[in-house]
Design a protein around this motif. Structure first.
Motif, PDB file in Angstrom:
ATOM      1  N   LEU A   1     -11.426  -0.484  -1.637  1.00 38.35           N
ATOM      2  CA  LEU A   1     -10.543   0.676  -1.748  1.00 38.35           C
ATOM      3  C   LEU A   1     -11.391   1.934  -1.835  1.00 38.35           C
ATOM      4  N   GLY A   2     -10.862   3.018  -1.269  1.00 36.16           N
ATOM      5  CA  GLY A   2     -11.578   4.285  -1.339  1.00 36.16           C
ATOM      6  C   GLY A   2     -12.326   4.561  -0.069  1.00 36.16           C
ATOM      7  N   PRO A   3     -13.219   5.511  -0.103  1.00 37.16           N
ATOM      8  CA  PRO A   3     -13.654   6.325  -1.239  1.00 37.16           C
ATOM      9  C   PRO A   3     -12.562   7.310  -1.674  1.00 37.16           C
ATOM     10  N   PHE A   4     -12.673   7.766  -2.905  1.00 37.53           N
ATOM     11  CA  PHE A   4     -11.721   8.708  -3.481  1.00 37.53           C
ATOM     12  C   PHE A   4     -12.366  10.085  -3.561  1.00 37.53           C
ATOM     13  N   ASN A   5     -11.748  11.034  -2.891  1.00 38.77           N
ATOM     14  CA  ASN A   5     -12.219  12.418  -2.907  1.00 38.77           C
ATOM     15  C   ASN A   5     -11.040  13.321  -3.257  1.00 38.77           C
ATOM     16  N   PRO A   6     -11.261  14.312  -4.135  1.00 40.22           N
ATOM     17  CA  PRO A   6     -10.153  15.181  -4.544  1.00 40.22           C
ATOM     18  C   PRO A   6      -9.472  15.837  -3.334  1.00 40.22           C
ATOM     19  N   GLY A   7      -8.154  15.729  -3.305  1.00 36.89           N
ATOM     20  CA  GLY A   7      -7.377  16.382  -2.263  1.00 36.89           C
ATOM     21  C   GLY A   7      -7.260  15.626  -0.956  1.00 36.89           C
ATOM     22  N   LEU A   8      -7.987  14.513  -0.783  1.00 33.42           N
ATOM     23  CA  LEU A   8      -7.920  13.742   0.451  1.00 33.42           C
ATOM     24  C   LEU A   8      -7.086  12.475   0.236  1.00 33.42           C
ATOM     25  N   PRO A   9      -6.013  12.297   1.016  1.00 38.51           N
ATOM     26  CA  PRO A   9      -5.152  11.123   0.844  1.00 38.51           C
ATOM     27  C   PRO A   9      -5.903   9.815   1.096  1.00 38.51           C
TER      28      PRO A   9
ATOM     29  N   LEU B   1       0.818  -1.203   0.000  1.00 37.60           N
ATOM     30  CA  LEU B   1       0.000   0.000   0.000  1.00 37.60           C
ATOM     31  C   LEU B   1       0.856   1.260   0.000  1.00 37.60           C
ATOM     32  N   VAL B   2       0.422   2.236  -0.794  1.00 40.71           N
ATOM     33  CA  VAL B   2       1.024   3.562  -0.801  1.00 40.71           C
ATOM     34  C   VAL B   2      -0.109   4.583  -0.719  1.00 40.71           C
ATOM     35  N   THR B   3       0.247   5.792  -0.381  1.00 42.13           N
ATOM     36  CA  THR B   3      -0.756   6.853  -0.266  1.00 42.13           C
ATOM     37  C   THR B   3      -0.753   7.702  -1.528  1.00 42.13           C
ATOM     38  N   ILE B   4      -1.951   7.987  -2.010  1.00 41.57           N
ATOM     39  CA  ILE B   4      -2.117   8.891  -3.152  1.00 41.57           C
ATOM     40  C   ILE B   4      -3.072  10.009  -2.758  1.00 41.57           C
ATOM     41  N   VAL B   5      -3.012  11.078  -3.526  1.00 41.93           N
ATOM     42  CA  VAL B   5      -3.987  12.156  -3.381  1.00 41.93           C
ATOM     43  C   VAL B   5      -4.708  12.241  -4.722  1.00 41.93           C
TER      44      VAL B   5
ATOM     45  N   LEU C   1       1.175  10.979  -6.141  1.00 44.55           N
ATOM     46  CA  LEU C   1       1.642   9.931  -5.241  1.00 44.55           C
ATOM     47  C   LEU C   1       2.455  10.542  -4.103  1.00 44.55           C
ATOM     48  N   ILE C   2       2.206  10.078  -2.908  1.00 42.60           N
ATOM     49  CA  ILE C   2       2.990  10.486  -1.744  1.00 42.60           C
ATOM     50  C   ILE C   2       3.966   9.347  -1.466  1.00 42.60           C
ATOM     51  N   PRO C   3       5.275   9.629  -1.511  1.00 45.52           N
ATOM     52  CA  PRO C   3       6.240   8.542  -1.312  1.00 45.52           C
ATOM     53  C   PRO C   3       6.130   7.946   0.081  1.00 45.52           C
TER      54      PRO C   3
ATOM     55  N   GLU D   1      -5.059   5.324   0.898  1.00 53.16           N
ATOM     56  CA  GLU D   1      -4.103   4.244   0.650  1.00 53.16           C
ATOM     57  C   GLU D   1      -4.651   3.286  -0.391  1.00 53.16           C
ATOM     58  N   VAL D   2      -3.789   2.954  -1.347  1.00 56.15           N
ATOM     59  CA  VAL D   2      -4.139   2.019  -2.417  1.00 56.15           C
ATOM     60  C   VAL D   2      -2.923   1.139  -2.708  1.00 56.15           C
ATOM     61  N   PRO D   3      -3.121  -0.013  -3.344  1.00 57.52           N
ATOM     62  CA  PRO D   3      -1.972  -0.829  -3.741  1.00 57.52           C
ATOM     63  C   PRO D   3      -1.128  -0.096  -4.796  1.00 57.52           C
ATOM     64  N   VAL D   4       0.130  -0.437  -4.861  1.00 55.66           N
ATOM     65  CA  VAL D   4       1.049   0.214  -5.805  1.00 55.66           C
ATOM     66  C   VAL D   4       0.545   0.084  -7.237  1.00 55.66           C
ATOM     67  N   TRP D   5       0.005  -1.080  -7.604  1.00 59.96           N
ATOM     68  CA  TRP D   5      -0.454  -1.271  -8.978  1.00 59.96           C
ATOM     69  C   TRP D   5      -1.521  -0.247  -9.362  1.00 59.96           C
ATOM     70  N   LEU D   6      -2.412   0.059  -8.426  1.00 62.75           N
ATOM     71  CA  LEU D   6      -3.462   1.033  -8.709  1.00 62.75           C
ATOM     72  C   LEU D   6      -2.894   2.452  -8.710  1.00 62.75           C
ATOM     73  N   ALA D   7      -1.988   2.734  -7.801  1.00 62.58           N
ATOM     74  CA  ALA D   7      -1.362   4.062  -7.748  1.00 62.58           C
ATOM     75  C   ALA D   7      -0.649   4.358  -9.063  1.00 62.58           C
ATOM     76  N   ILE D   8       0.067   3.382  -9.585  1.00 63.31           N
ATOM     77  CA  ILE D   8       0.782   3.580 -10.853  1.00 63.31           C
ATOM     78  C   ILE D   8      -0.202   3.786 -11.995  1.00 63.31           C
ATOM     79  N   ASN D   9      -1.263   2.990 -12.012  1.00 68.37           N
ATOM     80  CA  ASN D   9      -2.273   3.127 -13.057  1.00 68.37           C
ATOM     81  C   ASN D   9      -2.915   4.513 -13.029  1.00 68.37           C
ATOM     82  N   LEU D  10      -3.293   4.961 -11.835  1.00 66.75           N
ATOM     83  CA  LEU D  10      -3.920   6.290 -11.716  1.00 66.75           C
ATOM     84  C   LEU D  10      -2.925   7.398 -12.055  1.00 66.75           C
TER      85      LEU D  10
END
Length: 185
Positions: A33-41, A14-18, A60-62, A43-52
């Motif tokens: 996974l989620g919910p996804f809201n603009p500007g709110l961090p 898992l990694v954190t994305i915004v 992506l937040i390292p 956590e998602v799997p790396v595969w999804l973070a890369i895709n997004l």
């Protein structure tokens, strides 16, 4: 196990994305996974973070450990210790490669991070080779592999198993007084 298989396993970390989009919770086999809201961090799997990230849907937040100062301390400690030190992630090498390849613009001092991780990797592989050499020379029967990652074990695994196999064959051929006809009735 191939390096690609180890990388596949790392993609589940898992990694954190915004995100910059809105989406309700996603229900997947591996979990929700989620919910996804603009500007709110989130956590998602790396595969999804890369895709997004590739679709420019997130920033992506390292990981916390992917910091020049922390990686410098890890490298220095690895160089000081005779044994393998505990790494910040069991997939530190794979994650560094993936995140720097696909999201280097979101990772401060990406080139320095790449160098520090490579230095740490080189130090650990050199230790592993020395350990394997000592293991073979002393004709040990087992080894303790504390704090090694899957990728590191795979790097030395093929060489080590082949070396042990050759040693076994040499030992069995040099045993005096034993019959080579063990299959005869």
């Amino acid at each position: 196990m191939e390096p690609a298989e180890a990388e596949f396993l790392a993609e589940k970390e898992l990694v954190t994305i915004v995100p910059n989009f809105s989406l309700d919770r996603i229900h997947l086999i591996g979990g929700d996974l989620g919910p996804f809201n603009p500007g709110l961090p989130v956590e998602v799997p790396v595969w999804l973070a890369i895709n997004l990230k590739q679709r420019q849907k997130c920033r992506l937040i390292p990981p916390e450990w992917m910091d020049v100062e922390k990686l410098g301390e890890i490298r220095d400690q690895e160089r000081k210790e005779d044994t393998f030190t505990l790494m910040p992630s069991p997939y530190y090498m794979e994650l560094t490669k993936l995140l720097l390849n696909y999201a280097s613009d979101n990772i401060p001092k990406a080139d320095e991070i790449r160098t520090l991780v490579k230095d740490t990797w080189d130090t650990r592989i050199a230790k592993l080779r020395l350990s394997a050499d000592s293991f073979v020379r002393q004709q040990e029967a087992h080894a303790k592999l504390d704090n090694l990652t899957l990728m590191e074990i795979n790097t030395a695994g093929t060489f080590l198993t082949q070396a042990l196999d050759h040693m076994y064959k040499l030992r069995t051929n040099l045993q005096p007084g034993e019959s080579a006809h063990s299959q005869d009735f």
